[in-house]
Design a protein around this motif. Sequence first.
Motif, PDB file in Angstrom:
ATOM      1  N   GLY A   1      32.845  37.695  37.699  1.00  0.00           N
ATOM      2  CA  GLY A   1      33.029  38.048  39.101  1.00  0.00           C
ATOM      3  C   GLY A   1      32.418  39.382  39.473  1.00  0.00           C
ATOM      4  O   GLY A   1      31.994  39.585  40.612  1.00  0.00           O
ATOM      5  N   PHE A   2      32.336  40.307  38.512  1.00  0.00           N
ATOM      6  CA  PHE A   2      31.756  41.617  38.796  1.00  0.00           C
ATOM      7  C   PHE A   2      30.242  41.548  38.978  1.00  0.00           C
ATOM      8  O   PHE A   2      29.639  42.477  39.487  1.00  0.00           O
ATOM      9  N   TYR A   3      29.630  40.457  38.576  1.00  0.00           N
ATOM     10  CA  TYR A   3      28.169  40.336  38.636  1.00  0.00           C
ATOM     11  C   TYR A   3      27.688  39.408  39.737  1.00  0.00           C
ATOM     12  O   TYR A   3      26.548  38.968  39.712  1.00  0.00           O
ATOM     13  N   GLN A   4      28.535  39.119  40.718  1.00  0.00           N
ATOM     14  CA  GLN A   4      28.160  38.253  41.828  1.00  0.00           C
ATOM     15  C   GLN A   4      27.746  39.109  43.019  1.00  0.00           C
ATOM     16  O   GLN A   4      28.565  39.826  43.591  1.00  0.00           O
ATOM     17  N   ALA A   5      26.473  39.051  43.360  1.00  0.00           N
ATOM     18  CA  ALA A   5      25.936  39.889  44.447  1.00  0.00           C
ATOM     19  C   ALA A   5      26.502  39.490  45.803  1.00  0.00           C
ATOM     20  O   ALA A   5      26.721  40.325  46.668  1.00  0.00           O
ATOM     21  N   ASP A   6      26.767  38.217  45.999  1.00  0.00           N
ATOM     22  CA  ASP A   6      27.208  37.738  47.312  1.00  0.00           C
ATOM     23  C   ASP A   6      28.730  37.579  47.409  1.00  0.00           C
ATOM     24  O   ASP A   6      29.231  36.993  48.350  1.00  0.00           O
ATOM     25  N   ASN A   7      29.470  38.107  46.433  1.00  0.00           N
ATOM     26  CA  ASN A   7      30.935  38.012  46.390  1.00  0.00           C
ATOM     27  C   ASN A   7      31.435  36.573  46.357  1.00  0.00           C
ATOM     28  O   ASN A   7      32.554  36.296  46.802  1.00  0.00           O
ATOM     29  N   MET A   8      30.601  35.668  45.853  1.00  0.00           N
ATOM     30  CA  MET A   8      30.994  34.272  45.701  1.00  0.00           C
ATOM     31  C   MET A   8      30.703  33.840  44.268  1.00  0.00           C
ATOM     32  O   MET A   8      29.565  33.923  43.812  1.00  0.00           O
ATOM     33  N   LEU A   9      31.720  33.396  43.567  1.00  0.00           N
ATOM     34  CA  LEU A   9      31.551  32.892  42.210  1.00  0.00           C
ATOM     35  C   LEU A   9      31.223  31.415  42.281  1.00  0.00           C
ATOM     36  O   LEU A   9      31.942  30.644  42.932  1.00  0.00           O
ATOM     37  N   LEU A  10      30.126  31.030  41.657  1.00  0.00           N
ATOM     38  CA  LEU A  10      29.632  29.650  41.673  1.00  0.00           C
ATOM     39  C   LEU A  10      29.335  29.174  43.086  1.00  0.00           C
ATOM     40  O   LEU A  10      29.266  27.986  43.347  1.00  0.00           O
TER      41      LEU A  10
ATOM     42  N   MET B   1      35.656  33.021  46.426  1.00  0.00           N
ATOM     43  CA  MET B   1      35.486  34.417  46.810  1.00  0.00           C
ATOM     44  C   MET B   1      35.966  35.315  45.672  1.00  0.00           C
ATOM     45  O   MET B   1      36.967  35.015  45.028  1.00  0.00           O
ATOM     46  N   VAL B   2      35.229  36.380  45.439  1.00  0.00           N
ATOM     47  CA  VAL B   2      35.620  37.354  44.424  1.00  0.00           C
ATOM     48  C   VAL B   2      35.503  38.763  44.991  1.00  0.00           C
ATOM     49  O   VAL B   2      34.778  38.997  45.958  1.00  0.00           O
ATOM     50  N   SER B   3      36.243  39.659  44.411  1.00  0.00           N
ATOM     51  CA  SER B   3      36.185  41.077  44.748  1.00  0.00           C
ATOM     52  C   SER B   3      36.609  41.834  43.500  1.00  0.00           C
ATOM     53  O   SER B   3      37.081  41.236  42.525  1.00  0.00           O
ATOM     54  N   LYS B   4      36.453  43.138  43.511  1.00  0.00           N
ATOM     55  CA  LYS B   4      36.855  43.926  42.342  1.00  0.00           C
ATOM     56  C   LYS B   4      38.336  43.728  42.043  1.00  0.00           C
ATOM     57  O   LYS B   4      38.728  43.568  40.895  1.00  0.00           O
ATOM     58  N   ARG B   5      39.149  43.729  43.071  1.00  0.00           N
ATOM     59  CA  ARG B   5      40.601  43.543  42.887  1.00  0.00           C
ATOM     60  C   ARG B   5      40.911  42.140  42.361  1.00  0.00           C
ATOM     61  O   ARG B   5      41.739  41.973  41.467  1.00  0.00           O
ATOM     62  N   HIS B   6      40.240  41.143  42.908  1.00  0.00           N
ATOM     63  CA  HIS B   6      40.428  39.755  42.466  1.00  0.00           C
ATOM     64  C   HIS B   6      40.014  39.616  40.997  1.00  0.00           C
ATOM     65  O   HIS B   6      40.718  38.988  40.199  1.00  0.00           O
ATOM     66  N   ASN B   7      38.894  40.221  40.644  1.00  0.00           N
ATOM     67  CA  ASN B   7      38.428  40.177  39.256  1.00  0.00           C
ATOM     68  C   ASN B   7      39.420  40.863  38.328  1.00  0.00           C
ATOM     69  O   ASN B   7      39.683  40.387  37.211  1.00  0.00           O
ATOM     70  N   ALA B   8      39.983  41.981  38.780  1.00  0.00           N
ATOM     71  CA  ALA B   8      40.972  42.692  37.964  1.00  0.00           C
ATOM     72  C   ALA B   8      42.214  41.823  37.725  1.00  0.00           C
ATOM     73  O   ALA B   8      42.770  41.815  36.620  1.00  0.00           O
ATOM     74  N   VAL B   9      42.625  41.074  38.743  1.00  0.00           N
ATOM     75  CA  VAL B   9      43.765  40.156  38.584  1.00  0.00           C
ATOM     76  C   VAL B   9      43.429  39.091  37.545  1.00  0.00           C
ATOM     77  O   VAL B   9      44.261  38.753  36.697  1.00  0.00           O
ATOM     78  N   HIS B  10      42.208  38.569  37.583  1.00  0.00           N
ATOM     79  CA  HIS B  10      41.802  37.571  36.591  1.00  0.00           C
ATOM     80  C   HIS B  10      41.793  38.163  35.186  1.00  0.00           C
ATOM     81  O   HIS B  10      42.239  37.519  34.231  1.00  0.00           O
ATOM     82  N   LEU B  11      41.292  39.381  35.049  1.00  0.00           N
ATOM     83  CA  LEU B  11      41.270  40.032  33.739  1.00  0.00           C
ATOM     84  C   LEU B  11      42.697  40.264  33.223  1.00  0.00           C
ATOM     85  O   LEU B  11      42.984  40.019  32.049  1.00  0.00           O
ATOM     86  N   LEU B  12      43.583  40.705  34.096  1.00  0.00           N
ATOM     87  CA  LEU B  12      44.975  40.913  33.710  1.00  0.00           C
ATOM     88  C   LEU B  12      45.640  39.591  33.324  1.00  0.00           C
ATOM     89  O   LEU B  12      46.349  39.509  32.315  1.00  0.00           O
ATOM     90  N   SER B  13      45.395  38.553  34.118  1.00  0.00           N
ATOM     91  CA  SER B  13      45.951  37.226  33.812  1.00  0.00           C
ATOM     92  C   SER B  13      45.475  36.737  32.449  1.00  0.00           C
ATOM     93  O   SER B  13      46.259  36.191  31.668  1.00  0.00           O
TER      94      SER B  13
END
Length: 120
Positions: free
Chosen positions: A20-29, A33-45
């Motif tokens: 998610g941190f490497y998506q230029a358009d804030n869209m995964l696949l 939708m992804v964001s830094k906070r969303h990615n952090a939640v995924h990493l924590l999960s």
Amino acid sequence: MAKTLAWVFGVVFLLIGALGFYQADNMLLGIFMVSKRHNAVHLLSGALALLSAVGGESIARLYFKIFGIVYLLVAIVGFAMDRLPVLGIPLNMADDVLHLVIALVSLYVGFMGSKTTATA
């Protein structure tokens, strides 16, 4: 079963969080939708899933019970907020549906897995 699935969830969530941190358009696949906070939640999960897997079957079942309830609440709030950020995390319908599926699978593993083990 819960322990094995916790390993899978852990690895997948860590990968999704990192990607998610490497998506230029804030869209995964191009869907989620992804964001830094969303990615952090995924990493924590993912990290919590791996820790629960190390803890054994009963800890993994507890993880899935709690995780399932949290993700179910996130899905419900996501559907209700209709594309508004949830706790500052932007979500779309694809995210909400995926969160619901993840919640249902997690709840099944957490609650039904314990009944299966108890009767075996």
